[in-house]
Design a protein around this motif. Sequence first.
Motif, PDB file in Angstrom:
ATOM      1  N   VAL A  38      20.294 -26.131 -31.386  1.00 25.81           N
ATOM      2  CA  VAL A  38      18.883 -25.866 -30.925  1.00 25.81           C
ATOM      3  C   VAL A  38      19.007 -24.745 -29.741  1.00 25.81           C
ATOM      4  O   VAL A  38      18.366 -23.720 -29.834  1.00 25.81           O
ATOM      5  N   LYS A  39      20.119 -24.763 -29.138  1.00 28.30           N
ATOM      6  CA  LYS A  39      20.499 -23.436 -28.179  1.00 28.30           C
ATOM      7  C   LYS A  39      20.505 -22.151 -28.913  1.00 28.30           C
ATOM      8  O   LYS A  39      20.331 -21.196 -28.090  1.00 28.30           O
ATOM      9  N   SER A  40      21.123 -22.094 -30.001  1.00 27.03           N
ATOM     10  CA  SER A  40      21.352 -20.726 -31.017  1.00 27.03           C
ATOM     11  C   SER A  40      19.889 -20.177 -31.135  1.00 27.03           C
ATOM     12  O   SER A  40      20.131 -19.014 -32.011  1.00 27.03           O
ATOM     13  N   LYS A  41      18.841 -20.864 -31.060  1.00 24.64           N
ATOM     14  CA  LYS A  41      17.597 -20.347 -31.716  1.00 24.64           C
ATOM     15  C   LYS A  41      17.062 -19.374 -30.582  1.00 24.64           C
ATOM     16  O   LYS A  41      17.766 -19.409 -29.428  1.00 24.64           O
ATOM     17  N   ASP A  42      16.176 -18.540 -31.093  1.00 24.66           N
ATOM     18  CA  ASP A  42      15.657 -17.426 -30.139  1.00 24.66           C
ATOM     19  C   ASP A  42      14.988 -18.043 -29.044  1.00 24.66           C
ATOM     20  O   ASP A  42      15.317 -17.597 -27.998  1.00 24.66           O
ATOM     21  N   ASP A  43      14.106 -18.961 -29.281  1.00 23.78           N
ATOM     22  CA  ASP A  43      13.264 -19.763 -28.098  1.00 23.78           C
ATOM     23  C   ASP A  43      13.438 -21.192 -28.295  1.00 23.78           C
ATOM     24  O   ASP A  43      12.590 -21.925 -28.738  1.00 23.78           O
ATOM     25  N   PRO A  44      14.595 -21.665 -27.579  1.00 27.53           N
ATOM     26  CA  PRO A  44      14.862 -23.122 -28.087  1.00 27.53           C
ATOM     27  C   PRO A  44      13.642 -23.974 -27.569  1.00 27.53           C
ATOM     28  O   PRO A  44      13.084 -25.146 -28.137  1.00 27.53           O
ATOM     29  N   PRO A  45      12.857 -23.956 -26.347  1.00 24.65           N
ATOM     30  CA  PRO A  45      11.718 -24.881 -25.905  1.00 24.65           C
ATOM     31  C   PRO A  45      10.822 -24.843 -26.967  1.00 24.65           C
ATOM     32  O   PRO A  45      10.177 -25.576 -27.362  1.00 24.65           O
ATOM     33  N   GLU A  46      10.355 -23.718 -27.346  1.00 25.34           N
ATOM     34  CA  GLU A  46       9.232 -23.605 -28.484  1.00 25.34           C
ATOM     35  C   GLU A  46       9.468 -24.049 -29.677  1.00 25.34           C
ATOM     36  O   GLU A  46       8.679 -24.804 -30.185  1.00 25.34           O
ATOM     37  N   PHE A  47      10.844 -23.978 -29.999  1.00 27.78           N
ATOM     38  CA  PHE A  47      11.360 -24.622 -31.357  1.00 27.78           C
ATOM     39  C   PHE A  47      11.278 -26.151 -31.409  1.00 27.78           C
ATOM     40  O   PHE A  47      10.786 -26.631 -32.060  1.00 27.78           O
ATOM     41  N   CYS A  48      11.502 -26.501 -29.999  1.00 29.97           N
ATOM     42  CA  CYS A  48      11.340 -28.010 -29.705  1.00 29.97           C
ATOM     43  C   CYS A  48       9.981 -28.569 -29.750  1.00 29.97           C
ATOM     44  O   CYS A  48       9.781 -29.634 -30.504  1.00 29.97           O
ATOM     45  N   ARG A  49       9.521 -27.675 -29.336  1.00 30.51           N
ATOM     46  CA  ARG A  49       7.931 -28.181 -29.253  1.00 30.51           C
ATOM     47  C   ARG A  49       7.127 -28.197 -30.473  1.00 30.51           C
ATOM     48  O   ARG A  49       6.670 -29.183 -31.242  1.00 30.51           O
ATOM     49  N   ARG A  50       7.410 -27.298 -31.365  1.00 32.80           N
ATOM     50  CA  ARG A  50       7.066 -27.071 -32.758  1.00 32.80           C
ATOM     51  C   ARG A  50       7.790 -28.248 -33.514  1.00 32.80           C
ATOM     52  O   ARG A  50       6.679 -28.855 -34.533  1.00 32.80           O
ATOM     53  N   ALA A  51       8.887 -28.500 -33.417  1.00 33.36           N
ATOM     54  CA  ALA A  51       9.489 -29.647 -34.320  1.00 33.36           C
ATOM     55  C   ALA A  51       8.860 -31.128 -33.794  1.00 33.36           C
ATOM     56  O   ALA A  51       8.516 -31.740 -34.761  1.00 33.36           O
TER      57      ALA A  51
END
Length: 62
Positions: A38-51
């Motif tokens: 998750v931390k390797s994503k460009d925008d981890p918080p937004e990635f988690c919210r979308r998932a």
Amino acid sequence: MPNPKGKPENLKPYETDRDEPLTANLSFRVSEAMKEAVKSKDDPPEFCRRAIQEALDKDKSS
């Protein structure tokens, strides 16, 4: 000596262009591998919210 309350611009209320403001905080445990992925994503918080939103939408439609 630094200001103990921080920078004055940090004291302004946080503004967002979202339909619902992000005021709540959610915390949960994950494996170390999942955390790094998750931390390797460009925008981890937004990635988690979308998932999470995708999983909630899928659960609602079932």
